[in-house]
Design a protein around this motif. Structure first.
Motif, PDB file in Angstrom:
ATOM      1  N   ASN A 293      13.276   1.798   2.009  1.00 23.71           N
ATOM      2  CA  ASN A 293      12.720   0.716   2.835  1.00 23.71           C
ATOM      3  C   ASN A 293      13.315  -0.630   2.422  1.00 23.71           C
ATOM      4  N   PRO A 294      14.638  -0.782   2.467  1.00 24.07           N
ATOM      5  CA  PRO A 294      15.240  -1.983   1.891  1.00 24.07           C
ATOM      6  C   PRO A 294      14.767  -3.295   2.509  1.00 24.07           C
ATOM      7  N   HIS A 295      14.613  -3.336   3.835  1.00 23.72           N
ATOM      8  CA  HIS A 295      14.168  -4.584   4.467  1.00 23.72           C
ATOM      9  C   HIS A 295      12.708  -4.886   4.143  1.00 23.72           C
ATOM     10  N   ARG A 296      11.879  -3.860   4.163  1.00 22.74           N
ATOM     11  CA  ARG A 296      10.462  -4.069   3.865  1.00 22.74           C
ATOM     12  C   ARG A 296      10.281  -4.472   2.410  1.00 22.74           C
TER      13      ARG A 296
ATOM     14  N   VAL B 284       0.843  -1.204   0.000  1.00 22.98           N
ATOM     15  CA  VAL B 284       0.000   0.000   0.000  1.00 22.98           C
ATOM     16  C   VAL B 284       0.875   1.249   0.000  1.00 22.98           C
ATOM     17  N   GLU B 285       1.898   1.246   0.857  1.00 23.24           N
ATOM     18  CA  GLU B 285       2.793   2.409   0.917  1.00 23.24           C
ATOM     19  C   GLU B 285       3.577   2.567  -0.386  1.00 23.24           C
ATOM     20  N   TRP B 286       4.003   1.454  -0.946  1.00 22.65           N
ATOM     21  CA  TRP B 286       4.743   1.481  -2.207  1.00 22.65           C
ATOM     22  C   TRP B 286       3.867   2.051  -3.324  1.00 22.65           C
ATOM     23  N   SER B 287       2.611   1.648  -3.373  1.00 22.55           N
ATOM     24  CA  SER B 287       1.674   2.194  -4.360  1.00 22.55           C
ATOM     25  C   SER B 287       1.527   3.700  -4.186  1.00 22.55           C
TER      26      SER B 287
ATOM     27  N   GLU C 139      -6.420  -7.463  -3.486  1.00 26.08           N
ATOM     28  CA  GLU C 139      -6.790  -6.209  -4.152  1.00 26.08           C
ATOM     29  C   GLU C 139      -5.773  -5.109  -3.840  1.00 26.08           C
ATOM     30  N   MET C 140      -5.395  -4.975  -2.575  1.00 29.83           N
ATOM     31  CA  MET C 140      -4.439  -3.938  -2.180  1.00 29.83           C
ATOM     32  C   MET C 140      -3.071  -4.181  -2.813  1.00 29.83           C
ATOM     33  N   ARG C 141      -2.636  -5.435  -2.841  1.00 26.11           N
ATOM     34  CA  ARG C 141      -1.344  -5.766  -3.444  1.00 26.11           C
ATOM     35  C   ARG C 141      -1.375  -5.558  -4.956  1.00 26.11           C
ATOM     36  N   GLY C 142      -2.490  -5.858  -5.570  1.00 34.96           N
ATOM     37  CA  GLY C 142      -2.611  -5.739  -7.014  1.00 34.96           C
ATOM     38  C   GLY C 142      -2.622  -4.314  -7.523  1.00 34.96           C
ATOM     39  N   ARG C 143      -2.870  -3.358  -6.634  1.00 43.76           N
ATOM     40  CA  ARG C 143      -2.938  -1.952  -7.063  1.00 43.76           C
ATOM     41  C   ARG C 143      -1.622  -1.510  -7.695  1.00 43.76           C
ATOM     42  N   LEU C 144      -0.510  -1.975  -7.160  1.00 36.93           N
ATOM     43  CA  LEU C 144       0.799  -1.602  -7.679  1.00 36.93           C
ATOM     44  C   LEU C 144       0.900  -1.932  -9.174  1.00 36.93           C
ATOM     45  N   MET C 145       0.555  -3.167  -9.535  1.00 37.22           N
ATOM     46  CA  MET C 145       0.643  -3.560 -10.938  1.00 37.22           C
ATOM     47  C   MET C 145      -0.417  -2.864 -11.785  1.00 37.22           C
ATOM     48  N   ARG C 146      -1.572  -2.558 -11.201  1.00 36.50           N
ATOM     49  CA  ARG C 146      -2.592  -1.827 -11.969  1.00 36.50           C
ATOM     50  C   ARG C 146      -2.094  -0.428 -12.323  1.00 36.50           C
ATOM     51  N   ILE C 147      -1.371   0.201 -11.398  1.00 37.84           N
ATOM     52  CA  ILE C 147      -0.798   1.526 -11.664  1.00 37.84           C
ATOM     53  C   ILE C 147       0.204   1.424 -12.815  1.00 37.84           C
TER      54      ILE C 147
END
Length: 195
Positions: free
Chosen positions: A100-103, A68-71, A123-131
Motif C-alpha cells: 500500500n505505498p500511497h496509503r 487500522v489495516e496496518w495494525s 485510539e485507533m491510530r495509537g494501536r499500532l504503537m501499542r502493538i
C-alpha cells in the motif's frame, strides 16, 4: 446515483472513507481529490463538509482506516510468527508499506489539524504503537512505560527510514540490497544494547 437522504450518516461515512481509500491507493496524497471521492459515490463535495467538516477530516478518516489495516497486518504477521516476533513486526511494517505505498506515504504526508482527530481516531491510530511497544517490552522483559515507549518509537523510526528508502527506490540506487534484513539487524542491535 444517490442523494443525501439515500444513506444514513454512518453509511455515508463508510462510503466516503472506502472511496477515499481507493483514491488514495491509486493516486497518493499529492494527487488526492475530494471531488473524485464524491463523484465515485454519487454525492457532491458538500457531503464531505457535512460528514467530516472539511477535506482534512476526510483525509484524516482515510488515514485512520489505513492505520487500522496496518495494525491488522502486524497482528496477522505476529500470529504467524512463531518465536521470532521482532522479525514479524519488521516484516509486517514492510509488507503494509510495500502493498500500500500511497496509503502508507499518505500517513506521513498528511498532518491533520489537532481538532480533526477525534479521541476514537487517536485510539485507533495509537494501536499500532501499542502493538510494537508490547512486543519490545516482552523482548526486553520490561514493563511498558514512558522510557520503553520512547525506545519503541525510536525502533519504528529506524525501520521506517529503511522502509522509506526501499519504497522510493533510494536503497537500490545506493547499491544496497534487502533493506528489510538490514532494518531487522539494526533493530536487533538496538535491542541487544538495551538489554
Amino acid at each position: 446515483m444517490g442523494r443525501r437522504s439515500d444513506h444514513s450518516r454512518d453509511e455515508l461515512t463508510k462510503l466516503l472513507v472506502d472511496a477515499g481509500t481507493a483514491v488514495m491507493a491509486e493516486k497518493g496524497f499529492a494527487a488526492f481529490s475530494a471531488r473524485e471521492v464524491t463523484k465515485r459515490v454519487g454525492y457532491t463535495i458538500g457531503t464531505i463538509h457535512n460528514v467530516f467538516g472539511n477535506v482534512d477530516g476526510l483525509v484524516t478518516a482515510v488515514n485512520t482506516a489505513s492505520f487500522v489495516e496496518w495494525s491488522r497486518t502486524l497482528v496477522d504477521y505476529l500470529d504467524a510468527a512463531g518465536e521470532d516476533r521482532i522479525a514479524a513486526l519488521v516484516a509486517g511494517y514492510f509488507a503494509f508499506a510495500r502493498d500500500n505505498p500511497h496509503r502508507w506515504a499518505a500517513i506521513y504526508d498528511h498532518r491533520p489539524a489537532r481538532e480533526t482527530l477525534s479521541p476514537e481516531q487517536q485510539e485507533m491510530r495509537g494501536r499500532l504503537m501499542r502493538i510494537v511497544a508490547a512486543e519490545v517490552a516482552t523482548a526486553l522483559d520490561r514493563p511498558v512505560d514512558e522510557a520503553l515507549g520512547t525506545f519503541a518509537r525510536s525502533l519504528v523510526a529506524t525501520v521506517h527510514g529503511h522502509c522509506s528508502f526501499a519504497i522510493t527506490g533510494s536503497w537500490a540506487a545506493m547499491g544496497q540490497h534487502d533493506p528489510e534484513a538490514v532494518a531487522l539487524a539494526r533493530v536487533r542491535e538496538s535491542l541487544a544494547a538495551a538489554r
